[in-house]
Design a protein around this motif. Structure first.
Motif, PDB file in Angstrom:
ATOM      1  N   UNK A   1     -10.247  60.270  83.246  1.00  0.00           N
ATOM      2  CA  UNK A   1      -9.107  59.551  83.821  1.00  0.00           C
ATOM      3  C   UNK A   1      -9.578  58.476  84.803  1.00  0.00           C
ATOM      4  N   UNK A   2     -10.625  58.783  85.538  1.00  0.00           N
ATOM      5  CA  UNK A   2     -11.126  57.832  86.542  1.00  0.00           C
ATOM      6  C   UNK A   2     -11.666  56.550  85.917  1.00  0.00           C
ATOM      7  N   UNK A   3     -12.024  56.585  84.631  1.00  0.00           N
ATOM      8  CA  UNK A   3     -12.604  55.412  83.977  1.00  0.00           C
ATOM      9  C   UNK A   3     -11.565  54.513  83.317  1.00  0.00           C
TER      10      UNK A   3
ATOM     11  N   UNK B   1      -5.355  62.029  93.999  1.00  0.00           N
ATOM     12  CA  UNK B   1      -4.382  60.957  93.730  1.00  0.00           C
ATOM     13  C   UNK B   1      -4.050  60.766  92.255  1.00  0.00           C
ATOM     14  N   UNK B   2      -5.023  61.000  91.368  1.00  0.00           N
ATOM     15  CA  UNK B   2      -4.781  60.776  89.936  1.00  0.00           C
ATOM     16  C   UNK B   2      -3.962  61.882  89.290  1.00  0.00           C
ATOM     17  N   UNK B   3      -3.779  63.001  89.993  1.00  0.00           N
ATOM     18  CA  UNK B   3      -3.070  64.152  89.427  1.00  0.00           C
ATOM     19  C   UNK B   3      -1.579  64.020  89.706  1.00  0.00           C
TER      20      UNK B   3
ATOM     21  N   UNK C   1      -3.570  58.965  83.947  1.00  0.00           N
ATOM     22  CA  UNK C   1      -3.223  59.962  84.953  1.00  0.00           C
ATOM     23  C   UNK C   1      -3.591  61.342  84.433  1.00  0.00           C
ATOM     24  N   UNK C   2      -3.737  62.301  85.341  1.00  0.00           N
ATOM     25  CA  UNK C   2      -4.213  63.631  84.962  1.00  0.00           C
ATOM     26  C   UNK C   2      -3.158  64.700  85.209  1.00  0.00           C
ATOM     27  N   UNK C   3      -3.195  65.728  84.363  1.00  0.00           N
ATOM     28  CA  UNK C   3      -2.340  66.907  84.516  1.00  0.00           C
ATOM     29  C   UNK C   3      -3.184  68.143  84.229  1.00  0.00           C
ATOM     30  N   UNK C   4      -4.070  68.539  85.156  1.00  0.00           N
ATOM     31  CA  UNK C   4      -4.902  69.724  84.917  1.00  0.00           C
ATOM     32  C   UNK C   4      -4.077  70.997  84.914  1.00  0.00           C
ATOM     33  N   UNK C   5      -4.495  71.944  84.084  1.00  0.00           N
ATOM     34  CA  UNK C   5      -3.808  73.226  84.003  1.00  0.00           C
ATOM     35  C   UNK C   5      -4.508  74.137  83.025  1.00  0.00           C
TER      36      UNK C   5
ATOM     37  N   UNK D   1       6.379  58.391  89.512  1.00  0.00           N
ATOM     38  CA  UNK D   1       5.515  57.220  89.590  1.00  0.00           C
ATOM     39  C   UNK D   1       6.350  55.984  89.889  1.00  0.00           C
ATOM     40  N   UNK D   2       5.826  55.040  90.667  1.00  0.00           N
ATOM     41  CA  UNK D   2       6.550  53.792  90.881  1.00  0.00           C
ATOM     42  C   UNK D   2       6.686  53.022  89.566  1.00  0.00           C
ATOM     43  N   UNK D   3       7.816  52.402  89.378  1.00  0.00           N
ATOM     44  CA  UNK D   3       8.031  51.646  88.158  1.00  0.00           C
ATOM     45  C   UNK D   3       7.158  50.410  88.140  1.00  0.00           C
TER      46      UNK D   3
END
Length: 266
Positions: A56-58, A91-93, A63-67, A260-262
């Protein structure tokens, strides 16, 4: 496809999994050329979370949704809980996923799956993050648990939805959007189009689940993020929307659900 404004939002794509992870740059370039501007990458097992976050960082717009997926529910324990809790502050989650119930798995059993689901729903509530739900042949029980765990406080997305109209509307009442993917495009699809037609527009989102569940006419192939445009075209046909309307509606829905902001461009 002509570049869309606003763009398409793929709410479920496994960019950290092979073969996508092995050719990530050209896959993302092709997706952007097809009008896809954002990607939500769900987790499956704790051992893959580090790779998920690195992927995701690249990618701008990812965006990430770990689970912990139901198939990995046996890995749910105090250590896993602590590790996931720490990730939820990154922040990316933007969500917890993919989590849920799957009665078609030979193992782990329902009790183990339910414990992992409940634990993650509670973490999501504490972090005020939505959840991505995986469910196969367990919709009634899933809805019971979502109510018991007050999941309406965070809402989320029912990924790869395959249930009835009635269950979909119950999920919507709990604040869950319905994710439509490749199965919607199959020539023999019956239930998914009926569910799509019955839903309020503000609860419809798009997904590929790539590299799985490729849309028609690529069924049986390794799925690609750029083929979200084929799913969007089928949604547009069924709902009698233009492609631009489909992009605007489904992207705004995803942004709202994920807090998320539009944005209006890529």
């Amino acid at each position: 496809m002509k570049k869309l404004d606003p763009y398409l939002f793929d709410t479920h794509v496994h960019l950290d999994r092979a073969p996508l992870s092995e050719r990530l740059k050209p896959e993302i370039e092709a997706a952007r050329a097809a009008g896809v501007g954002q990607f939500l990458v769900p987790g499956v097992a704790p051992t893959a979370w580090a790779g998920l976050m690195e992927t995701v960082a690249t990618i701008p717009g990812a965006l990430a949704a770990p689970g912990v997926h139901p198939q990995a529910a046996a890995n749910w324990n105090a250590q896993t809980q602590s590790a996931l809790e720490a990730l939820l502050h990154k922040p990316a989650v933007v969500a917890v996923g993919e989590i849920g119930l799957d009665s078609l798995l030979p193992a782990p059993g329902a009790q183990v799956q339910e414990a992992a689901l409940r634990g993650q729903l509670r973490l999501a509530r504490e972090a005020e993050l939505p959840v991505l739900i995986h469910c196969r042949k367990a919709m009634g029980r899933l809805l019971e648990i979502l109510r018991e765990e007050q999941a309406h406080q965070v809402g989320g997305i029912l990924h790869a939805y395959a249930g009835s109209i009635e269950s979909a509307l119950q999920a919507v009442d709990l604040g869950f959007a319905i994710g439509f993917g490749g199965t919607l495009t199959y020539p023999n699809a019956r239930r998914a189009p009926e569910v799509l037609k019955a839903l309020p527009a503000e609860w419809i989102v798009l997904e590929t689940d790539a590299p799985d569940i490729a849309p028609h006419p690529h069924r049986g192939e390794s799925n690609r993020p750029e083929w979200l445009s084929l799913i969007a075209a089928e949604v547009a046909r069924i709902r009698n929307w233009s492609l631009a309307e489909t992009a605007r509606i489904t992207t705004q829905n995803a942004q709202r659900i994920l807090h998320r902001p539009e944005k209006t461009d890529n």
